[in-house]
Design a protein around this motif. Structure first.
Motif, PDB file in Angstrom:
ATOM      1  N   TYR A  19       5.808   2.369   4.785  1.00 18.89           N
ATOM      2  CA  TYR A  19       5.588   2.600   4.314  1.00 18.89           C
ATOM      3  C   TYR A  19       4.814   0.686   4.699  1.00 18.89           C
ATOM      4  O   TYR A  19       3.371   0.923   4.595  1.00 18.89           O
ATOM      5  CB  TYR A  19       6.320   1.673   3.887  1.00 18.89           C
ATOM      6  CG  TYR A  19       5.139   0.484   2.212  1.00 18.89           C
ATOM      7  CD1 TYR A  19       5.135   1.012   0.928  1.00 18.89           C
ATOM      8  CD2 TYR A  19       4.755  -1.188   2.318  1.00 18.89           C
ATOM      9  CE1 TYR A  19       4.541   0.036  -0.065  1.00 18.89           C
ATOM     10  CE2 TYR A  19       4.345  -2.047   1.582  1.00 18.89           C
ATOM     11  CZ  TYR A  19       3.782  -1.420   0.392  1.00 18.89           C
ATOM     12  OH  TYR A  19       3.288  -2.356  -0.782  1.00 18.89           O
ATOM     13  N   ALA A  20       4.775   0.520   5.749  1.00 23.32           N
ATOM     14  CA  ALA A  20       4.101   0.256   6.906  1.00 23.32           C
ATOM     15  C   ALA A  20       2.652   0.474   7.433  1.00 23.32           C
ATOM     16  O   ALA A  20       1.890   0.131   7.006  1.00 23.32           O
ATOM     17  CB  ALA A  20       4.716  -0.568   8.465  1.00 23.32           C
ATOM     18  N   GLN A  21       2.917   2.436   7.594  1.00 23.43           N
ATOM     19  CA  GLN A  21       1.559   2.825   7.749  1.00 23.43           C
ATOM     20  C   GLN A  21       0.300   3.600   6.819  1.00 23.43           C
ATOM     21  O   GLN A  21      -0.444   3.870   6.732  1.00 23.43           O
ATOM     22  CB  GLN A  21       1.986   3.419   8.716  1.00 23.43           C
ATOM     23  CG  GLN A  21       2.459   3.406  10.106  1.00 23.43           C
ATOM     24  CD  GLN A  21       4.225   2.828  10.011  1.00 23.43           C
ATOM     25  OE1 GLN A  21       4.761   2.377   9.351  1.00 23.43           O
ATOM     26  NE2 GLN A  21       3.649   1.286  11.381  1.00 23.43           N
ATOM     27  N   HIS A  22       1.522   3.547   5.436  1.00 19.15           N
ATOM     28  CA  HIS A  22       1.214   4.201   4.132  1.00 19.15           C
ATOM     29  C   HIS A  22       2.170   3.551   3.325  1.00 19.15           C
ATOM     30  O   HIS A  22       2.899   4.126   2.422  1.00 19.15           O
ATOM     31  CB  HIS A  22       1.779   5.469   4.499  1.00 19.15           C
ATOM     32  CG  HIS A  22       1.024   6.473   5.656  1.00 19.15           C
ATOM     33  ND1 HIS A  22       0.061   7.431   5.352  1.00 19.15           N
ATOM     34  CD2 HIS A  22       1.918   6.670   6.800  1.00 19.15           C
ATOM     35  CE1 HIS A  22       0.398   7.957   6.851  1.00 19.15           C
ATOM     36  NE2 HIS A  22       0.974   7.189   7.314  1.00 19.15           N
ATOM     37  N   PRO A  23       1.153   2.819   2.689  1.00 20.49           N
ATOM     38  CA  PRO A  23       1.507   1.875   1.442  1.00 20.49           C
ATOM     39  C   PRO A  23       1.393   3.075   0.621  1.00 20.49           C
ATOM     40  O   PRO A  23       0.318   3.710   0.305  1.00 20.49           O
ATOM     41  CB  PRO A  23       0.329   0.727   1.313  1.00 20.49           C
ATOM     42  CG  PRO A  23       0.664   0.821   2.575  1.00 20.49           C
ATOM     43  CD  PRO A  23       0.065   1.665   3.754  1.00 20.49           C
ATOM     44  N   PHE A  24       2.064   2.669  -1.061  1.00 22.06           N
ATOM     45  CA  PHE A  24       2.293   3.207  -1.876  1.00 22.06           C
ATOM     46  C   PHE A  24       1.135   3.079  -2.447  1.00 22.06           C
ATOM     47  O   PHE A  24       0.584   1.712  -2.759  1.00 22.06           O
ATOM     48  CB  PHE A  24       3.830   3.283  -2.677  1.00 22.06           C
ATOM     49  CG  PHE A  24       3.690   4.772  -3.419  1.00 22.06           C
ATOM     50  CD1 PHE A  24       3.960   5.556  -3.384  1.00 22.06           C
ATOM     51  CD2 PHE A  24       3.667   4.598  -5.081  1.00 22.06           C
ATOM     52  CE1 PHE A  24       4.463   7.051  -4.279  1.00 22.06           C
ATOM     53  CE2 PHE A  24       4.147   5.116  -5.553  1.00 22.06           C
ATOM     54  CZ  PHE A  24       4.075   6.344  -5.005  1.00 22.06           C
ATOM     55  N   PRO A  25       0.550   3.863  -3.211  1.00 20.96           N
ATOM     56  CA  PRO A  25      -0.804   3.495  -4.271  1.00 20.96           C
ATOM     57  C   PRO A  25       0.076   2.572  -5.240  1.00 20.96           C
ATOM     58  O   PRO A  25       1.005   2.803  -5.628  1.00 20.96           O
ATOM     59  CB  PRO A  25      -1.048   5.100  -4.539  1.00 20.96           C
ATOM     60  CG  PRO A  25      -0.247   5.867  -4.410  1.00 20.96           C
ATOM     61  CD  PRO A  25       0.120   5.320  -2.977  1.00 20.96           C
ATOM     62  N   VAL A  26      -0.773   1.842  -5.806  1.00 19.36           N
ATOM     63  CA  VAL A  26      -0.463   1.076  -6.928  1.00 19.36           C
ATOM     64  C   VAL A  26      -1.564   1.656  -7.783  1.00 19.36           C
ATOM     65  O   VAL A  26      -3.013   1.101  -8.173  1.00 19.36           O
ATOM     66  CB  VAL A  26      -1.183  -0.956  -6.663  1.00 19.36           C
ATOM     67  CG1 VAL A  26      -0.805  -1.408  -7.898  1.00 19.36           C
ATOM     68  CG2 VAL A  26       0.279  -1.419  -5.645  1.00 19.36           C
ATOM     69  N   ALA A  27      -1.122   2.460  -8.766  1.00 18.25           N
ATOM     70  CA  ALA A  27      -2.095   3.390  -9.728  1.00 18.25           C
ATOM     71  C   ALA A  27      -1.669   2.607 -10.568  1.00 18.25           C
ATOM     72  O   ALA A  27      -0.476   2.565 -11.554  1.00 18.25           O
ATOM     73  CB  ALA A  27      -1.649   4.949  -9.501  1.00 18.25           C
TER      74      ALA A  27
END
Length: 611
Positions: free
Chosen positions: A250-258
Motif C-alpha cells: 500500500y505504501a508504494q501503491h495506494p489503493f484508488p479511492v473510486a
C-alpha cells in the motif's frame, strides 16, 4: 487483499462427501505424482476430483504472492495448459500465517493435500476454492515469464449468469461440468487462480473501507444513468461484475479511492479468486490508473408552497455515540440536497446509548442531536414523533433498539396527535366525522403479529397540510440476512428472508386498504427501507389491489436505484402513494450509495405531492 478474507484452511468437507455419495464426483483410486498437473487437480467441475488426497511434485510458475494476514500463500499456474477450457490451470497454495519463501516467476514443484475451502463455511451456500494445503515445494528456476492473463470482456464473459442445477444436486451446481462459453459463473470458475485482466474497466461499486471496489467487464451492459450496473431483474445479476482488491504494497501503491462512474484505465490484472464478501475477485498485481468520471452529488428542487414534500432516509445506526461529523453531514444533506422536506421518515434511529446492550430504549437524545444539527445547518426547527420499542425486540444491532421515526417541519405541516400509541398496542383505522382517522397517532401497525418478530414495526402518523389530512407510514422491513448470494453454488439462490418481508408487506397493504375503505380519497404515503426490489414478491404484495403505486417504477429504467451492493445498483428504499395523490413528483437523490465517502449506505428519496 481484504482482511475479511483471512481464514483457516478446510479439508474435504461434508459438502464434497455428499457430492461423492450422490455420484456427482468421481475420485480416481490414486493420484500418481508423475501424472498430476494443476488441471488434473482442478478438474472440469467446481470440486476437485482429488479433494482430500495428497499430491506430489505438481509443477507451476509462481504468479502472485499474498504476504500478509493469516491467509498467506501463493498462486501458481501451469505454463503447459491442456486443451479443456473447463479446467483451470492455476491454484492457490495456502501457507496460513507463514509468508511463503518464493518469488514471482519461480518455477516450482509443490506437494501437499488438495482441499476445498468454503468462504464463510459450507453452510453459507457459497462456492469453494480449490487449494493445496500443508504444502512443501522446491524452486527449480527463477525469473520465468508469466503466463498471459486471460482478458475478461464482453466477448469472453457470457451474459447468462448461472446454469440450472441437476436433479441429483439438490439445487447445487457443483457437480455440473463447467461450460465457460455459456455461463459467467462457469467462466470464472474455469479461471480460478489464473491470471486474468480487465482493460479500461468502469467502476460500478465504490471503494469501501476494506480497500476493495467493483468493476464490470461488460461496459455496455445494463448501465445506470450515472455509470453503475443496474440490477432490475432476478434473471440478470450483471455477469460482468468483479471485485478488485490489491496484492501490491500500500505504501508504494495506494489503493484508488473510486466512485461509481469512475474508471480504472489501462490494465488491471492478477489471479482470480473467490471470497464471501464479494464473490469472484481480481487479486490485483497491477492496478489501472483511476480516471475520475463520476457524477456529482445530486440536489433535489425545493417544494413549492402548495406542495407537501415527504422524504425517507436510512441514517444507518445513528445514536449519540455517532461522530458529530456524521450528524453534520446528514443535516447538511437534509437541508441542502433534499431541500428541507416537510416530513422525513427516518430508519435506523438507535436509542440514546447506541449499541450498549442495557434497558435503555428512549431515542430522544439521538433525535435532538440530529434536529439540532439540522437547525445549525440552516434548516427548519424540526419536531419529531416516534414510539420506543420493547427492549431488544426489533432486530438490528444488539442493544441499539433501532426504530423508525418522523421528523416534521411545524411551520409547514402539523402532526395530529392521538394518544394511546405504544410499543405493543396496534393502531386501528377509525371513522371520525365521516373521514378516516387513526386510533393512535403515532401508532404501530400490528406490532404483535409474528411477521414483525425481531424486526422494526411500521409507524403510522396522521399529518395535516393546508387543512387536509395526510397519512404517512414509515417502514423498515426485515433484512436479507440469511439469503444465499447471487453467486451461490445453489441456483437459483434461496431467499428465505423474503417470506417475512412478504408477510410484512401484506400487513401494511391491509392497513392501507382499511384507510381507503374508510375514505377512498385518503392521501396515503408509505415510505422507508423495505429491503427489497421493485420486482420482488414483497413489493407485489404491498401494491396488490392497486391501493398503492411504487413510485420507483415511474422513473426511467436507468434511474431505478438508490443502493449499491457488490457492484449492483438496486432498489431497497421506496415511496408509495395512494390514488388520491395524483401526479406525484418523485426523486431518488444520489448522495451516498455511489460514493466512497458516505454518510449512509442508502440514498434518500423525496416525493412532492398536492393532497
Amino acid at each position: 487483499m481484504s482482511p475479511r478474507a483471512l481464514r483457516a484452511p478446510l479439508t474435504v468437507t461434508a459438502v464434497v462427501a455428499s457430492a461423492l455419495a450422490a455420484g456427482l464426483l468421481v475420485v480416481p483410486s490414486s493420484a500418481s505424482a508423475a501424472e498430476v498437473r494443476i488441471h488434473d487437480i482442478q478438474g472440469s467441475t467446481r470440486i476437485s476430483p482429488l479433494a482430500g488426497q495428497k499430491v506430489a511434485d505438481v509443477p507451476g510458475t509462481v504468479t502472485a504472492i499474498r504476504s500478509f494476514g493469516s491467509a498467506r500463500g501463493f498462486w501458481m499456474q501451469d505454463a503447459s495448459p491442456d486443451k479443456d477450457r473447463a479446467t483451470s490451470e492455476a491454484i492457490f497454495v495456502f501457507t496460513g500465517s507463514t509468508t511463503p519463501s518464493v518469488a514471482v516467476g519461480d518455477a516450482v514443484t509443490v506437494s501437499g493435500t488438495v482441499s476445498e475451502y468454503y468462504p464463510g463455511g459450507a453452510d453459507a451456500g457459497l462456492q469453494s476454492m480449490t487449494e493445496i494445503t500443508k504444502a512443501t515445494w522446491t524452486v527449480g528456476s527463477s525469473g520465468n515469464a508469466l503466463p498471459a492473463a486471460f482478458r475478461l470482456n464482453a466477448s469472453t464473459v457470457p451474459d447468462r449468469y448461472a446454469p440450472e442445477p441437476s436433479d441429483a444436486g439438490n439445487g447445487s451446481i457443483e457437480g455440473l461440468t463447467l461450460r465457460p462459453r455459456s455461463y459467467a459463473l462457469d467462466r470464472y470458475e474455469s479461471l480460478e487462480g489464473m491470471r486474468v485482466s480487465v482493460a479500461n474497466a468502469p467502476v460500478v461499486g465504490a471503494t469501501n473501507t476494506y480497500k476493495e471496489l467493483w468493476v464490470t467487464a461488460e461496459p455496455r451492459h445494463h448501465r445506470t444513468a450515472r455509470g453503475g450496473a443496474l440490477y432490475d431483474s432476478y434473471r440478470d445479476p450483471n455477469s460482468g461484475r468483479l471485485k478488485v482488491a490489491s496484492l501490491l504494497p500500500y505504501a508504494q501503491h495506494p489503493f484508488p479511492v473510486a466512485d461509481v462512474g469512475d474508471e480504472l484505465t489501462g490494465t488491471t490484472e492478477g489471479p482470480l479468486e473467490y471470497d464471501n464478501f464479494g464473490g469472484y475477485t481480481i487479486a490485483a498485481t497491477a492496478l489501472g490508473e483511476l480516471a475520475d468520471h463520476g457524477p456529482e452529488r445530486e440536489r433535489t428542487r425545493p417544494q413549492t408552497s402548495d406542495e407537501l414534500s415527504i422524504a425517507t432516509y436510512n441514517v444507518e445506526n445513528l445514536s449519540p455515540k455517532t461522530a458529530q461529523a456524521k450528524f453534520d453531514r446528514l443535516a447538511s444533506a437534509l437541508v441542502g440536497n433534499l431541500a428541507s422536506p416537510d416530513i422525513v421518515a427516518l430508519e435506523e434511529v438507535q436509542d440514546n446509548n447506541g449499541s450498549t446492550n442495557d434497558s435503555v430504549v428512549a431515542a430522544d437524545a439521538t433525535l435532538k442531536k440530529l434536529t439540532d444539527a439540522i437547525a445549525a445547518a440552516g434548516g427548519p426547527s424540526y419536531e419529531w414523533r416516534q414510539i420506543d420499542p420493547v427492549d431488544d425486540q426489533d432486530g438490528g444491532q444488539p442493544g441499539g433498539n433501532i426504530r423508525v421515526a418522523f421528523l416534521y417541519n411545524p411551520e409547514r405541516v402539523s402532526f395530529t396527535d392521538v394518544p394511546g400509541g405504544d410499543a405493543t398496542t396496534p393502531v386501528r383505522v377509525v371513522k371520525k366525522d365521516g373521514k378516516a382517522s387513526l386510533s393512535a397517532s403515532p401508532g404501530r401497525i400490528a406490532p404483535g403479529d409474528d411477521v414483525w418478530k425481531a424486526s422494526r414495526k411500521p409507524l403510522a402518523g396522521q399529518f395535516s397540510f393546508r387543512g387536509r389530512p395526510v397519512f404517512v407510514v414509515a417502514n423498515h422491513f426485515n433484512s436479507k440476512g440469511g439469503d444465499q448470494g447471487l453467486d451461490s453454488r445453489f441456483q437459483p439462490p434461496a431467499r428465505p428472508s423474503e417470506t417475512q418481508r412478504t408477510g410484512q408487506a401484506k400487513a401494511v397493504n391491509t392497513f392501507v386498504k382499511e384507510l381507503l375503505a374508510a375514505d377512498p380519497k385518503a392521501a396515503v404515503v408509505v415510505a422507508g427501507d423495505l429491503n427489497d426490489y421493485q420486482f420482488s414478491p414483497a413489493l407485489g404484495a404491498l401494491t396488490k389491489g392497486g391501493v398503492l403505486t411504487d413510485l420507483v417504477t415511474r422513473l426511467p429504467r436507468a434511474e431505478r436505484y438508490g443502493y449499491v451492493y457488490n457492484g449492483n445498483s438496486q432498489v431497497l428504499d421506496h415511496i408509495l402513494t395512494s390514488r388520491a395523490l395524483r401526479r406525484p413528483d418523485y426523486d431518488i437523490v444520489h448522495i451516498n450509495s455511489e460514493f466512497a465517502d458516505q454518510s449512509s449506505d442508502h440514498d434518500p428519496q423525496v416525493v412532492r405531492v398536492r393532497p
